[in-house]
Design an enzyme around this catalytic site. Structure first.
Site, short mmCIF file in Angstrom:
data_model
loop_
_atom_site.label_atom_id
_atom_site.label_comp_id
_atom_site.label_asym_id
_atom_site.label_seq_id
_atom_site.Cartn_x
_atom_site.Cartn_y
_atom_site.Cartn_z
N ASP A 11 0.86 -1.18 0.00
CA ASP A 11 0.00 0.00 0.00
C ASP A 11 0.91 1.24 0.00
OD1 ASP A 11 -2.41 1.62 0.59
OD2 ASP A 11 -1.50 1.83 2.57
N LYS A 52 -11.95 5.64 -2.45
CA LYS A 52 -12.38 6.90 -1.84
C LYS A 52 -13.86 7.20 -2.02
CE LYS A 52 -8.27 7.26 -0.39
NZ LYS A 52 -8.01 6.59 0.89
N ASP A 185 -1.80 -0.93 5.87
CA ASP A 185 -2.03 -0.42 7.23
C ASP A 185 -3.51 -0.40 7.62
OD1 ASP A 185 -2.39 1.84 5.37
OD2 ASP A 185 -2.63 3.05 7.17
#
Length: 268
Positions: A11, A52, A185
């Site tokens: 990522d 998003k 994460d």
């Protein structure tokens, strides 16, 4: 069946760059504020790691934010509102990303370690391609040069779906998905790897779970760091990752263990 790892798929925000994953946080909060809705940092971080537009959708589905939108606009939020907020997010997010493109400590060394081990390097992200162009240029100047970059809008169904990770497998010419390890994460990023059939590693202290900037983290004393670190590990311990580490500087020992398990015939 593969006996050794062939690739790492990282990522970006909170894993390789932008310690604390601060760029998406500030952008979402600003765009919602511009629409008359104040959202908290904890609310904003809850869907972090998803594509998003889906992130916006999930925020609007939270009961408090849903009710606040209804009160402010006299109507429930619609898909048209999601689309409009996403359109408004683009330039705000791009500026925030450009401002938060510093590599996390250990990222450049992790790339060097991966190259020394003969591994290919891919990357996926919840950002769209136009959001990350400046970040990719800044990353290249910090010796972060992956073999593949797949943005969320280039793989429909990405995050938590496997599309971006699987496209990376194709881009890199990997023989088997179990020869890949996904490093992220956030829980949606870990789900992306798990759903693609890969080994997964969650980085806890450099990203969304801890949520502090590098400066804020470094200003803490040892007891405060322990408290915050323990909190972050608790937040990610149920995300489904095969391994949890502080940050990518601790990745090599994990790769050694995965190769051991592969050699014994284990799969993710």
């Amino acid at each position: 069946m593969t006996r050794q790892l062939e690739a790492i798929i990282f990522d970006w925000a909170g894993t390789l760059v932008d310690f604390g994953s601060r760029a998406p946080l500030s952008a979402f909060m600003q765009v919602f504020a511009d629409a008359g809705i104040d959202i908290s940092e904890s609310e904003t971080r809850t869907p972090m790691g998803t594509e998003k537009q889906e992130h916006i959708r999930r925020l609007l589905q939270m009961p408090r934010i849903r009710d606040a939108w209804q009160a402010a606009h006299n109507t429930p939020a619609t898909e048209a509102d999601v689309a409009r907020l996403y359109k408004n997010l683009g330039p705000v997010q791009q500026r925030a990303i450009d401002h938060h493109s510093a590599a996390v400590p250990g990222a450049t060394a992790a790339f060097s370690m991966a190259r020394a081990r003969g591994l290919k390097i891919g990357t996926t992200t919840g950002y769209s391609r136009n959001m990350i162009e400046g970040m990719l240029e800044a990353a290249a100047q910090q010796q972060l040069l992956p073999d593949s970059v797949v943005a969320a809008d280039e793989a429909p169904g990405a995050r938590p779906g496997p599309a971006a990770a699987l496209r990376t497998v194709i881009d890199l010419g990997i023989s088997c998905v179990s020869a890949c390890v996904k490093v992220d994460d956030t829980a949606p990023g870990i789900d992306e790897g798990r759903n693609a059939g890969m080994w997964t590693v969650a980085v806890v202290c450099s990203g969304n779970a801890l949520g502090l900037s590098l400066a804020q983290w470094q200003q803490l004393d040892e007891q405060q760091k322990k408290t915050q670190r323990d909190r972050a590990y608790r937040a990610l311990e149920s995300c489904g990752a095969h391994y949890l580490i502080d940050d990518v500087s601790e990745l090599e020992a994990v790769l050694v263990d995965i190769n051991r398990r592969l050699a014994l015939g284990e799969t993710p």
